[in-house]
Design a protein around this motif. Structure first.
Motif, PDB file in Angstrom:
ATOM      1  N   TRP A 267       8.646 -51.037 113.265  1.00 41.73           N
ATOM      2  CA  TRP A 267       8.359 -51.639 111.965  1.00 41.73           C
ATOM      3  C   TRP A 267       9.653 -51.885 111.180  1.00 41.73           C
ATOM      4  O   TRP A 267       9.619 -52.428 110.076  1.00 41.73           O
ATOM      5  CB  TRP A 267       7.452 -50.726 111.142  1.00 41.73           C
ATOM      6  CG  TRP A 267       6.015 -50.680 111.558  1.00 41.73           C
ATOM      7  CD1 TRP A 267       5.352 -49.631 112.117  1.00 41.73           C
ATOM      8  CD2 TRP A 267       5.035 -51.723 111.422  1.00 41.73           C
ATOM      9  NE1 TRP A 267       4.034 -49.949 112.351  1.00 41.73           N
ATOM     10  CE2 TRP A 267       3.806 -51.232 111.931  1.00 41.73           C
ATOM     11  CE3 TRP A 267       5.072 -53.029 110.931  1.00 41.73           C
ATOM     12  CZ2 TRP A 267       2.641 -51.983 111.953  1.00 41.73           C
ATOM     13  CZ3 TRP A 267       3.907 -53.784 110.954  1.00 41.73           C
ATOM     14  CH2 TRP A 267       2.710 -53.260 111.461  1.00 41.73           C
ATOM     15  N   ASP A 268      10.781 -51.453 111.718  1.00 40.77           N
ATOM     16  CA  ASP A 268      12.070 -51.536 111.024  1.00 40.77           C
ATOM     17  C   ASP A 268      12.654 -52.940 111.188  1.00 40.77           C
ATOM     18  O   ASP A 268      13.060 -53.333 112.282  1.00 40.77           O
ATOM     19  CB  ASP A 268      13.022 -50.485 111.602  1.00 40.77           C
ATOM     20  CG  ASP A 268      14.356 -50.425 110.875  1.00 40.77           C
ATOM     21  OD1 ASP A 268      14.595 -51.276 109.996  1.00 40.77           O
ATOM     22  OD2 ASP A 268      15.162 -49.533 111.196  1.00 40.77           O
ATOM     23  N   LYS A 269      12.738 -53.693 110.095  1.00 42.94           N
ATOM     24  CA  LYS A 269      13.177 -55.090 110.194  1.00 42.94           C
ATOM     25  C   LYS A 269      14.657 -55.220 110.543  1.00 42.94           C
ATOM     26  O   LYS A 269      15.093 -56.290 110.977  1.00 42.94           O
ATOM     27  CB  LYS A 269      12.885 -55.836 108.894  1.00 42.94           C
ATOM     28  CG  LYS A 269      13.751 -55.455 107.710  1.00 42.94           C
ATOM     29  CD  LYS A 269      13.445 -56.347 106.522  1.00 42.94           C
ATOM     30  CE  LYS A 269      14.335 -56.009 105.334  1.00 42.94           C
ATOM     31  NZ  LYS A 269      14.046 -56.887 104.181  1.00 42.94           N
TER      32      LYS A 269
ATOM     33  N   ILE B 164       4.641 -42.259 114.766  1.00 43.31           N
ATOM     34  CA  ILE B 164       3.955 -41.313 113.869  1.00 43.31           C
ATOM     35  C   ILE B 164       2.484 -41.682 113.668  1.00 43.31           C
ATOM     36  O   ILE B 164       1.603 -40.842 113.879  1.00 43.31           O
ATOM     37  CB  ILE B 164       4.692 -41.183 112.517  1.00 43.31           C
ATOM     38  CG1 ILE B 164       6.055 -40.524 112.720  1.00 43.31           C
ATOM     39  CG2 ILE B 164       3.865 -40.349 111.534  1.00 43.31           C
ATOM     40  CD1 ILE B 164       6.922 -40.491 111.467  1.00 43.31           C
ATOM     41  N   PRO B 165       2.147 -42.919 113.266  1.00 48.56           N
ATOM     42  CA  PRO B 165       0.713 -43.226 113.127  1.00 48.56           C
ATOM     43  C   PRO B 165      -0.049 -43.166 114.444  1.00 48.56           C
ATOM     44  O   PRO B 165      -1.242 -42.873 114.457  1.00 48.56           O
ATOM     45  CB  PRO B 165       0.698 -44.644 112.535  1.00 48.56           C
ATOM     46  CG  PRO B 165       2.059 -45.194 112.739  1.00 48.56           C
ATOM     47  CD  PRO B 165       2.994 -44.030 112.779  1.00 48.56           C
ATOM     48  N   VAL B 166       0.643 -43.415 115.567  1.00 48.65           N
ATOM     49  CA  VAL B 166      -0.026 -43.298 116.869  1.00 48.65           C
ATOM     50  C   VAL B 166      -0.418 -41.848 117.133  1.00 48.65           C
ATOM     51  O   VAL B 166      -1.575 -41.539 117.438  1.00 48.65           O
ATOM     52  CB  VAL B 166       0.875 -43.817 118.013  1.00 48.65           C
ATOM     53  CG1 VAL B 166       0.260 -43.461 119.369  1.00 48.65           C
ATOM     54  CG2 VAL B 166       1.059 -45.321 117.925  1.00 48.65           C
ATOM     55  N   VAL B 167       0.541 -40.925 116.996  1.00 53.07           N
ATOM     56  CA  VAL B 167       0.264 -39.526 117.335  1.00 53.07           C
ATOM     57  C   VAL B 167      -0.704 -38.893 116.337  1.00 53.07           C
ATOM     58  O   VAL B 167      -1.557 -38.078 116.715  1.00 53.07           O
ATOM     59  CB  VAL B 167       1.582 -38.717 117.445  1.00 53.07           C
ATOM     60  CG1 VAL B 167       2.188 -38.423 116.082  1.00 53.07           C
ATOM     61  CG2 VAL B 167       1.355 -37.430 118.225  1.00 53.07           C
ATOM     62  N   CYS B 168      -0.626 -39.284 115.066  1.00 57.86           N
ATOM     63  CA  CYS B 168      -1.576 -38.761 114.073  1.00 57.86           C
ATOM     64  C   CYS B 168      -2.998 -39.219 114.395  1.00 57.86           C
ATOM     65  O   CYS B 168      -3.955 -38.444 114.294  1.00 57.86           O
ATOM     66  CB  CYS B 168      -1.185 -39.224 112.673  1.00 57.86           C
ATOM     67  SG  CYS B 168       0.288 -38.418 112.012  1.00 57.86           S
ATOM     68  N   GLY B 169      -3.131 -40.480 114.789  1.00 55.80           N
ATOM     69  CA  GLY B 169      -4.446 -41.002 115.146  1.00 55.80           C
ATOM     70  C   GLY B 169      -5.019 -40.333 116.377  1.00 55.80           C
ATOM     71  O   GLY B 169      -6.233 -40.131 116.487  1.00 55.80           O
ATOM     72  N   LEU B 170      -4.149 -39.968 117.323  1.00 62.70           N
ATOM     73  CA  LEU B 170      -4.616 -39.320 118.546  1.00 62.70           C
ATOM     74  C   LEU B 170      -5.016 -37.869 118.301  1.00 62.70           C
ATOM     75  O   LEU B 170      -6.024 -37.393 118.827  1.00 62.70           O
ATOM     76  CB  LEU B 170      -3.517 -39.383 119.616  1.00 62.70           C
ATOM     77  CG  LEU B 170      -3.211 -40.772 120.175  1.00 62.70           C
ATOM     78  CD1 LEU B 170      -1.979 -40.729 121.068  1.00 62.70           C
ATOM     79  CD2 LEU B 170      -4.402 -41.324 120.944  1.00 62.70           C
ATOM     80  N   LEU B 171      -4.238 -37.156 117.501  1.00 63.96           N
ATOM     81  CA  LEU B 171      -4.512 -35.736 117.271  1.00 63.96           C
ATOM     82  C   LEU B 171      -5.651 -35.513 116.279  1.00 63.96           C
ATOM     83  O   LEU B 171      -6.369 -34.516 116.360  1.00 63.96           O
ATOM     84  CB  LEU B 171      -3.246 -35.041 116.764  1.00 63.96           C
ATOM     85  CG  LEU B 171      -2.106 -34.934 117.777  1.00 63.96           C
ATOM     86  CD1 LEU B 171      -0.863 -34.366 117.116  1.00 63.96           C
ATOM     87  CD2 LEU B 171      -2.512 -34.065 118.966  1.00 63.96           C
ATOM     88  N   PHE B 172      -5.811 -36.430 115.346  1.00 59.77           N
ATOM     89  CA  PHE B 172      -6.884 -36.309 114.358  1.00 59.77           C
ATOM     90  C   PHE B 172      -7.836 -37.492 114.543  1.00 59.77           C
ATOM     91  O   PHE B 172      -8.746 -37.438 115.340  1.00 59.77           O
ATOM     92  CB  PHE B 172      -6.291 -36.245 112.949  1.00 59.77           C
ATOM     93  CG  PHE B 172      -5.393 -35.047 112.751  1.00 59.77           C
ATOM     94  CD1 PHE B 172      -5.928 -33.815 112.420  1.00 59.77           C
ATOM     95  CD2 PHE B 172      -4.017 -35.142 112.929  1.00 59.77           C
ATOM     96  CE1 PHE B 172      -5.115 -32.696 112.256  1.00 59.77           C
ATOM     97  CE2 PHE B 172      -3.190 -34.037 112.769  1.00 59.77           C
ATOM     98  CZ  PHE B 172      -3.739 -32.809 112.438  1.00 59.77           C
ATOM     99  N   GLU B 173      -7.613 -38.565 113.832  1.00 59.76           N
ATOM    100  CA  GLU B 173      -8.349 -39.813 114.049  1.00 59.76           C
ATOM    101  C   GLU B 173      -7.625 -40.907 113.299  1.00 59.76           C
ATOM    102  O   GLU B 173      -6.835 -40.639 112.386  1.00 59.76           O
ATOM    103  CB  GLU B 173      -9.801 -39.710 113.556  1.00 59.76           C
ATOM    104  CG  GLU B 173      -9.929 -39.465 112.074  1.00 59.76           C
ATOM    105  CD  GLU B 173     -11.366 -39.258 111.625  1.00 59.76           C
ATOM    106  OE1 GLU B 173     -11.698 -39.728 110.529  1.00 59.76           O
ATOM    107  OE2 GLU B 173     -12.142 -38.617 112.358  1.00 59.76           O
TER     108      GLU B 173
ATOM    109  N   SER C  30       8.800 -45.036 113.369  1.00 60.83           N
ATOM    110  CA  SER C  30       7.876 -45.707 112.451  1.00 60.83           C
ATOM    111  C   SER C  30       6.572 -46.092 113.137  1.00 60.83           C
ATOM    112  O   SER C  30       5.521 -46.170 112.499  1.00 60.83           O
ATOM    113  CB  SER C  30       8.538 -46.959 111.853  1.00 60.83           C
ATOM    114  OG  SER C  30       8.742 -47.959 112.844  1.00 60.83           O
ATOM    115  N   VAL C  31       6.633 -46.329 114.438  1.00 61.35           N
ATOM    116  CA  VAL C  31       5.447 -46.700 115.209  1.00 61.35           C
ATOM    117  C   VAL C  31       4.761 -45.466 115.788  1.00 61.35           C
ATOM    118  O   VAL C  31       3.533 -45.361 115.793  1.00 61.35           O
ATOM    119  CB  VAL C  31       5.824 -47.682 116.341  1.00 61.35           C
ATOM    120  CG1 VAL C  31       4.617 -47.992 117.222  1.00 61.35           C
ATOM    121  CG2 VAL C  31       6.403 -48.964 115.761  1.00 61.35           C
TER     122      VAL C  31
END
Length: 694
Positions: free
Chosen positions: A583-585, A394-403, A391-392
């Motif tokens: 992010w998993d409670k 995926i948005p990290v790697v997407c932001g690094l590879l794209f923005e 959950s953490v």
């Protein structure tokens, strides 16, 4: 520790002074504090101005050049003055005192060049160094007088924010000591902060009572307070007179200076907020301004405390948030309320005083922690492994590879990666969680390929790849989803709802290898975790989530059980602190207090602890920013979640135009019908969609 947060406001005031006022601050306050009290001065004749003095030390006869500057371009100034000093006075020591911020790296380079070329040693005092000296010696009132600033006056409510907590945290960050145990340092800071508020000292019992009154401290921690009182007595930072304990004069000056600085921060917040709110609306009276300030500060304190969980969006019932929303809605209109709330949240999150009280609240959590290890790891004095789930990541790697994009998960991911990049901890993605990342992108291809290019907003989809792509495409319309997923070594045409399991697993393994390779380029490691007695751990974890009323696929239960056993067992050297970032409670429910041998934090908490709680003046209060974004995204999130459920049920069927049109109509009808629902049940959406389709 980075201590900019504690001196930032006073530094800005110093930078804003005119040359005459700055000269007075230097001559009357700073020079006596840096050992030049008894020097004989004469103005330097070479530039005809009053910004240069030549000081002769009476004991040694050594002559020292003192150059005062308010110029922005300090580099040529310092070079030219060094040359003139050598030529006219043949002396080798110069103090360069500037009202500006002089970056340490740039200064050191120039200092070395000047010394190698002319043999002159330059001692630099910029606005931060000056502010630090003035605070440490309790000269803030004198600065106010020289600047023509009236001493601040605060309401009874605002006085509550000016508690000894602020001085304790400031002391911890500003006055570094040679000890690795941050928790013990904080106990000492608490003792001295409370004593600084008492003119005549306190008995030991009265000191205990005052500490309990000002800090959220459990009675069993008073043993720690008691031992640290004895330690401070040994170092003579506190002294005894009969049965009374008093703060030494030097320490008292430090803490009084810190108190005055905090008051200056609050006064600056009030002044800056008046400018900010007036720029949005001139129809906000003084009392309403104060009401907004007080409630935003209370909201920040609550969000930074242990009782709030960002895993659950339950704060709409919070009294402080409701008051803020009512004021904003009445003055700006309901349609603008969310945007204005976020804009004001960004203002408060960046304020020095807001950061100060949030930091104090974060340190509250340290007081009652039984182990010092997490505290010291956050402070950089012990090794730390941060394990990151899907959950953490995926948005990290997407932001690094794209923005990075505008949603809250992407924003926090970017901040989290900045921490990793500065090598403050080891970032590890367990292999099981990397498999989940790969599965998510396969599911994105399978379930969304017929609707992801359509004119619907999936920017808050529960599938993080779909969410990122939908946001990213808004600013990059030339990309298509087929090109997007190729970055992860996946072909859209290879994915179909009826592909056999063997094909799914083959593609998943290939994508997992690609993701692991990508991760390594950005300082993440991917680790396969080997544990004993996994089957027993799976059954125990399955019982836990069943008792909690949570449904979860067996494969995810297996993954979580393996990670939990690995982190709670003896597979990692005891000197390394273990932190699971998710992010998993459910993980937080399973191990809320770190008693299982590791700690659980969501990304926002990790960011605030690593930056704000270490005094990083460039950071903002992530908890407040995240909460503001959460409120703004609520309606968009509902829309995307409805599409998530329809896509999962229909996938290939959505290529049929009639079904797609029907789905759009259903989404609009469902949102209107359930507009006032506090939560959306996925099973309810599924039930109503299937009934709608018939």
């Amino acid at each position: 520790m980075d201590n900019h947060m504690n001196i930032d406001v006073l530094s800005r005031f110093i930078e804003a002074t005119d040359v005459s006022t700055f000269r007075s601050i230097v001559a009357k306050l700073l020079l006596p504090l840096i050992g030049l009290r008894d020097a004989d001065y004469c103005d330097g004749p070479y530039d005809g101005g009053k910004d240069f003095s030549l000081a002769t030390m009476p004991a040694t006869g050594i002559r020292i050049g003192i150059q005062i500057s308010v110029e922005k371009k300090w580099e040529p100034k310092i070079r030219n003055d060094a040359v003139k000093l050598k030529k006219n006075f043949n002396t080798n020591t110069m103090y360069f005192i500037s009202s500006r911020r002089i970056p340490e790296g740039s200064y050191e380079k120039i200092k070395e060049e000047i010394f190698s070329q002319s043999g002159i040693t330059i001692n630099k005092y910029d606005n931060q160094a000056i502010a630090s000296r003035l605070i440490e010696n309790n000269k803030i009132n004198e600065v106010f007088i020289l600047m023509g600033i009236e001493e601040p006056v605060f309401s009874k409510k605002q006085q509550e924010y000016l508690s000894p907590k602020n001085e304790a945290v400031s002391s911890l960050l500003l006055f570094d000591e040679n000890t690795k145990d941050l928790r013990q340092r904080f106990f000492k800071a608490i003792i001295m902060a409370v004593l600084s508020r008492s003119q005549d000292g306190l008995s030991r019992q009265d000191l205990f009572d005052k500490i309990e009154e000002s800090f959220d401290i459990e009675k069993n921690q008073l043993v720690q307070i008691n031992s640290n009182i004895d330690s401070l007595l040994q170092t003579r930072k506190i002294t005894t007179y009969g049965n009374m304990i008093k703060l030494s004069e030097n320490e008292k000056n430090k803490f009084l200076g810190l108190r005055k600085t905090t008051e200056l921060e609050l006064e600056s917040l009030k002044s800056e907020f008046k400018i900010k709110i007036t720029s949005l609306s001139e129809d906000i009276d003084f009392n309403t301004q104060n009401l907004l300030i007080n409630n935003f500060l209370d909201l920040t304190i609550y969000l930074s405390g242990k009782s709030y969980s960002t895993y659950d969006n339950e704060l709409k019932k919070n009294e402080k948030y409701k008051i803020i929303q009512e004021i904003i809605s009445s003055r700006f209109g309901i349609n603008k309320a969310s945007k204005i709330f976020r804009e004001l949240s960004e203002f408060f999150a960046a304020s020095a005083f807001t950061k100060h009280i949030a930091c104090a609240k974060l340190y509250d959590a340290f007081l009652n922690t039984k182990s010092s290890h997490l505290i010291n790891a956050l402070g950089g004095t012990e090794s730390l492994n941060v394990y990151i789930d899907s959950s953490v990541f995926i948005p990290v790697v997407c932001g690094l590879l794209f923005e990075k994009v505008g949603n809250r998960s992407s924003q926090s991911a970017a901040s989290l990666y900045n921490l990793i990049k500065t090598h403050k901890f080891n970032a590890i993605v367990p292999y099981d969680y990397m498999e989940e990342v790969a599965s998510h992108i396969i599911e994105a291809c399978r379930d969304y390929k017929h609707i992801i290019e359509e004119d619907i907003d999936l920017s808050h989809s529960g599938n993080a790849f779909v969410s990122h792509y939908s946001n990213y495409k808004k600013k990059n319309p030339d990309i298509n989803f087929e090109e997007y997923v190729m970055v992860f070594n996946i072909r859209l045409k290879d994915i179909s709802p009826d592909m056999p399991d063997s094909t799914f697993f083959s593609i998943r393994d290939k994508v997992t290898r690609e993701l692991s390779s990508i991760a390594s380029r950005y300082s993440f490691s991917t680790e396969k975790l080997t544990v004993d007695y996994l089957d027993k751990k799976i059954e125990a974890y399955k019982d836990f989530i069943c008792n909690a009323g949570i449904e979860r696929p067996d494969v995810l239960i297996r993954h979580d059980a393996r990670v939990i056993e690995y982190l709670s067992g003896y597979y990692i050297p005891s000197k390394i602190v273990k932190l699971l970032c998710t992010w998993d409670k459910v993980h937080s429910m399973k191990n809320p207090d770190g008693k299982d041998g590791y700690y659980v934090m969501h990304p926002v908490a990790v960011i605030d602890y690593f930056s704000l709680a270490k005094g990083d003046g460039d950071s903002s209060v992530s908890h407040l920013l995240d909460f503001a974004m959460m409120q703004e995204e609520a309606d968009l999130e509902l829309s995307s979640k409805i599409w998530d459920i329809i896509a999962r049920i229909e996938n290939e069927n959505l290529s049929d135009g009639q079904i797609f049109i029907s789905a759009k109509k259903f989404k609009e009808q469902y949102m209107e019908k359930h507009a006032n629902d506090e939560r959306m049940a996925g099973s309810q959406v599924e039930k109503e969609w299937l009934a709608w389709r018939k």
